[in-house]
Write a protein that holds these residues in place. Structure first.
Motif, short mmCIF file in Angstrom:
data_model
loop_
_atom_site.label_atom_id
_atom_site.label_comp_id
_atom_site.label_asym_id
_atom_site.label_seq_id
_atom_site.Cartn_x
_atom_site.Cartn_y
_atom_site.Cartn_z
N GLU A 69 0.82 -1.20 0.00
CA GLU A 69 0.00 0.00 0.00
C GLU A 69 0.86 1.26 0.00
N GLY A 94 -7.12 -1.33 -5.09
CA GLY A 94 -8.33 -2.13 -4.93
C GLY A 94 -8.00 -3.58 -4.62
N LEU A 95 -6.98 -4.12 -5.29
CA LEU A 95 -6.57 -5.51 -5.02
C LEU A 95 -6.10 -5.65 -3.57
N ALA A 137 -6.90 -3.79 -0.96
CA ALA A 137 -8.06 -3.72 -0.06
C ALA A 137 -8.88 -5.00 -0.12
N GLN A 138 -9.04 -5.57 -1.30
CA GLN A 138 -9.81 -6.81 -1.46
C GLN A 138 -9.16 -7.94 -0.67
N HIS A 164 -13.74 -4.77 1.74
CA HIS A 164 -14.48 -4.83 0.48
C HIS A 164 -15.08 -3.49 0.06
N ASP A 172 -13.81 -0.49 0.57
CA ASP A 172 -12.71 0.29 -0.01
C ASP A 172 -12.32 -0.27 -1.37
N ALA A 173 -12.33 -1.60 -1.48
CA ALA A 173 -11.97 -2.22 -2.75
C ALA A 173 -12.95 -1.80 -3.84
N TYR A 200 -12.12 1.80 -4.92
CA TYR A 200 -10.92 1.87 -5.79
C TYR A 200 -11.21 1.32 -7.18
N TYR A 201 -11.86 0.17 -7.23
CA TYR A 201 -12.14 -0.45 -8.54
C TYR A 201 -13.07 0.44 -9.38
N SER A 206 -12.72 -7.48 -11.50
CA SER A 206 -12.42 -7.34 -10.07
C SER A 206 -13.65 -6.91 -9.28
N VAL A 222 -15.52 -8.88 -6.00
CA VAL A 222 -15.87 -8.30 -4.70
C VAL A 222 -17.37 -8.43 -4.44
#
Length: 793
Positions: free
Chosen positions: A681, A708-709, A711-712, A717, A719-720, A723-724, A746, A750
């Motif tokens: 990060e 995103g990856l 956070a995933q 999830h 946050d992911a 980002y995605y 992605s 999620v």
């Protein structure tokens, strides 16, 4: 002449009289056309069709026709003998069948036939040539003709059939005759026909007064009553046809000026005009319907050939038949020539003829039936003859271009013509049906017309090679500027100045640049192949370089392989070590995308060696980055991370912030794959800050996807998803469909983890559409399996 024919007064009946006339024609040594021309020089009107009809029928020709014929044959002094003989036979002959000719009264009243004016009925001409024996397709066009004829708001509109989709041989006359014969019941008062020879072996088209006189005579007006002035003739014609339900077919017209005097004034009449010109003036001044006639579809072409050759023959030779259809390009005349040649040798396999046509250098030689009207070269040349000099130059140079379709700006550079002037010259070619405009500013030639132009150009233009250089430079310099709009931080390439007369197309913004690449991609690849064949090696690898960003955003790794294999060969031919390093690296990256690891690593190692030998630190760093991606795809995250760190060290020494950010994002992505989430990060946030500060949206989107990856994988999830979604929006903004597909995939993952199955299914459905469009078959198949296992809630 009497030595050949004997005294005409000795003719014992009409058949004998006509036989003597035929011998007189043979003795003269003249063709029908030559007799018509002689008659015109004598001041007579004697159409070929009239001569042929008079000698073929079992009825006496009219006195004026007989006199004109004798003068054309050089038998002026025998005219009294022939007229005396004709008069005697006319008195003896019983009334003829309907339509038989007799002498006209001198009064100028309509000519009498059996059931003619003495019974109160006008003459009904039936001049249409026979319909085409075989006809296929054109269903929509026939319906358009019906609609034009049925237009209740504008009865009697002129209908113009224009071969916008190709030059001569597109089937205009066949379509018109097919429709006319199918609709004869619409025209009970007769049909008039004339070939205006606007595009024919004759040096000049038929002047309007010639068909006007013929029409008036066919309608029963005595020759002596026909005025000499063209306007007066046209006025008389309009008076004679007024109120009649007639068809007037004006075939093969040169231009509107030739047609206007022949138009009736009565709304009960319908006019069919065929021309290679678009005849816009006729549409403006007379409300003509312009019917665009294009090439036949493959299915229609197959039906046409099957009609000629028999379905049993074509059914047994389908591959050869398909090849013949491809080589003829849907042009009805070419298909008819092929059918005639195949029919002449019913025992020969169609594959032999297909093989003959496969050779483009000899294809036009094969597409002839031995006469001018069935020789494609001759047919195309008649259209070219109608062009003025500047437009003719444009047509010739279009044959130099490697493809059959070009944009306006490309043609302007090819011909060294300002854009405004070039547009007008192309309009002239379009009006003559030598090019068509399938979309605004895009101009296309039929394949066979392009082949004809290509074969004519070298003989007529010593500047063909220079014109092709201008076109190559147009594509190179426009593509380079477009690529800089997509990625202004990419290391620049030093291009030579374009050829004089070349004007690259100005583009504004990344969106317009992507649209231009989408439109011109095929032409760019064709131009690169031309440059390779011509030995213009720097242009070859430079053209490949301009396509890198576009290929990456559109995920066109196979096209990337194509252009860079050519680029590598050109770099080797010119012994350019830097260009070789570029070519090897981009080939390695494309093979990585195609999951061909052995080929990928082989090229990337060679790229690293070339960069090190050439002392190109920046290229060495970029190759380490490519090796990091390759090893990550291969599943060796440790070795991938080692290359990413080497790339970072090298770019930090160079001071390139964008390349530093790219390396940091790669390191962060790989650390996430190794579950080192905190370090990952930190590196990705540093990369995101650099990308944003230096305005690099592609890198910013890539880094948002990395965050995103992370956070995933950390189970964050919400946050992911944020980002995605941000990455997805940015990818869409720059037109990066590769990144768009990966972000949607992605997001689906999620959503599935959060048990939002409907959202997951929607995201993956859109992902699947993109993967299919990008031909990513393996990834699409795996995604379908995941979708099939998704609960339906």
């Amino acid at each position: 002449m009497t030595a050949a024919t004997g005294d005409p007064r000795r003719a014992h009946d009409v058949a004998d009289f006509l036989a003597r006339l035929r011998r007189l024609k043979e003795r003269s040594g003249c063709t029908y056309r030559q007799l018509e021309e002689r008659a015109a020089r004598n001041g007579d009107v004697l159409p070929r069709s009239t001569i042929a009809d008079a000698l073929r029928r079992q009825a006496l020709p009219r006195p004026e026709t007989l006199s004109a014929f004798l003068r054309a044959c050089g038998a002026d002094d025998e005219i009294p003998l022939w007229l005396e003989a004709r008069g005697r036979l006319a008195e003896q002959a019983p009334p003829g069948p309907p339509g038989a000719t007799a002498s006209r009264p001198a009064s100028g009243e309509p000519h009498a036939v059996a059931g003619g004016p003495e019974h109160g009925q006008p003459l009904v001409p039936r001049q249409l040539p026979a319909p085409p024996a075989l006809f296929a397709g054109r269903v929509e066009e026939l319906a358009q003709l019906d609609a034009a004829a049925d237009d209740g708001d504008a009865p009697g509109r002129t209908v113009v059939i224009s071969a916008i989709g190709g030059a001569g041989g597109i089937g205009k006359t066949s379509l018109a005759l097919r429709w006319a014969h199918q609709r004869l019941d619409r025209f009970p008062d007769g049909q008039l026909y004339v070939d205006l020879r606007g595009f024919s072996p004759d040096p000049e088209p038929v002047p309007p007064d010639v068909p006007l006189r013929n029409f008036l005579e066919a309608l029963g007006v005595a020759p002596a009553s026909i005025p000499h002035d063209l306007d007066a003739q046209a006025a008389l014609f309009r008076s004679v046809v007024a109120g009649r339900r007639m068809l007037i077919m004006l075939d093969n017209a040169r231009d509107t000026t030739q047609i206007v005097p022949l138009l009736p004034g009565s709304p009960t009449c319908t006019v069919l005009v065929t021309s290679r010109h678009r005849l816009r003036g006729l549409a403006v001044t007379h409300g003509a319907r312009l019917l665009a006639l294009d090439r036949l579809s493959d299915a229609e072409a197959r039906d046409l050939l099957a009609g000629h050759l028999g379905r049993h023959r074509v059914a047994d030779q389908r591959p050869a038949l398909d090849a013949l259809i491809e080589h003829c390009g849907g042009l009805p005349l070419a298909l008819a020539v092929v059918a005639a040649r195949a029919a002449a040798h019913p025992d020969h396999p169609l594959a032999a003829l297909a093989q003959e046509l496969r050779d483009t250098s000899a294809r036009l030689d094969a597409l002839t039936a031995g006469e001018a009207t069935t020789d494609l070269r001759a047919v195309f040349s008649w259209s070219c003859r109608a062009l003025q000099s500047p437009a003719g130059m444009v047509f010739d140079l279009l044959g130099v271009a490697p493809g059959v379709e070009l944009g306006l700006a490309a043609v302007a550079s090819l011909t060294a013509t300002p854009v405004a002037g070039c547009r007008e010259l192309l309009r002239q070619l379009e009006d003559t049906s030598l090019v068509q405009q399938p979309a605004p500013g895009r101009f296309r030639m039929h394949d066979l017309v392009h082949l004809y132009s290509a074969q004519q150009t070298p003989a007529r233009h010593e500047s063909a090679d220079t014109a092709l250089r201008r076109l190559a430079d147009f594509y190179l310099h426009t593509a380079y500027a477009a690529d800089r709009l997509l990625d202004p931080r990419r290391p620049p390439v030093a291009l030579d100045a374009p050829e004089p007369g070349c004007a690259p197309q100005p583009l504004e913004g990344a969106a317009e640049a992507m649209s231009w690449f989408d439109l011109e991609h095929a032409q760019l690849i064709e131009m690169q192949q031309v440059a390779m064949r011509r030995g213009w090696y720097p242009r070859v690898w430079q053209l490949a370089r301009t396509l890198v960003t576009f290929h990456a955003r559109r995920r066109r790794s196979r096209d990337q392989l194509t252009v860079w294999h050519a680029g590598l060969e050109a770099a080797r031919e010119s012994a350019d070590l830097t260009a070789q390093a570029l070519a090897h690296r981009y080939l390695g990256q494309a093979y990585t995308a195609e999951r061909r690891d052995e080929d990928a690593f082989d090229h990337l190692r060679q790229a690293l060696r070339c960069a090190q030998q050439g002392g190109d630190t920046g290229e060495e760093a970029r190759t380490h980055y490519a090796l990091a991606v390759g090893w990550e795809r291969h599943g060796d995250f440790h070795q991938a991370l080692d290359h990413a760190r080497q790339a970072l060290t090298l770019v930090q020494d160079l001071g390139s912030a964008v390349e530093e950010a790219r390396a940091l994002n790669a390191i962060g992505w790989l650390e996430a794959r190794l579950r080192r989430y905190d370090e990952a990060e930190t590196n990705c946030r540093h990369a995101l800050d650099l990308f944003r500060r230096h305005g690099h949206p592609d890198g910013e989107a890539d880094t948002l996807h990395s965050l995103g990856l992370i956070a995933q994988h950390k189970g964050e999830h919400a946050d992911a998803l944020t980002y995605y979604q941000q990455a997805l929006e940015m990818y869409r903004e720059v037109g990066n469909t590769r990144g768009e597909a990966e972000s949607l995939d992605s997001l689906g993952q999620v959503y599935a983890a959060r048990r939002q199955y409907a959202d997951a299914h929607r995201a993956w459905r859109r992902t699947l559409d993109l993967l299919d469009a990008q031909q990513r078959v393996r990834e699409a198949d795996l995604l379908r399996l995941r979708m099939a296992s998704l609960p339906r809630r």
